[in-house]
Design a protein around this motif. Structure first.
Motif: not given
Length: 86
Positions: A6-15, A32-39
């Motif tokens: 879900e985070v990767t699907e919304q990443a562009s809109d988030y940025l 805050f909890l997921c270093r993979h998604c932060r990267r």
């Protein structure tokens, strides 16, 4: 809590800051909890910045007109109107 998908699907809109605050908050909590998604977001942000800094190619007007004519010929059919995309 949001999943990584879900985070990767919304990443562009988030940025681009186009998400409602509730969704942004959900993504921030996940980050805050997921270093993979932060990267992933860090890399996506870097790619976005790099593309914005690249010079835009100049396309001669004749080439642009020719491409527009080709698109019109492809999408418009004289006998039954607009051709649907496959």
């Amino acid at each position: 809590m949001l999943s990584c998908r879900e985070v990767t699907e919304q990443a562009s809109d988030y940025l681009e800051s186009t998400l409602p605050w509730q969704q942004r908050l959900g993504i921030r909590l996940h980050l805050f909890l997921c270093r993979h998604c932060r990267r992933y977001l860090r890399q996506l942000r870097a790619v976005t910045i790099a593309f914005r800094q690249m010079p835009r190619p100049e396309i001669p007007e004749e080439v642009m007109d020719k491409q527009i004519d080709r698109l019109r010929a492809y999408f418009l059919q004289p006998e039954d109107g607009i051709k649907k995309m496959d």
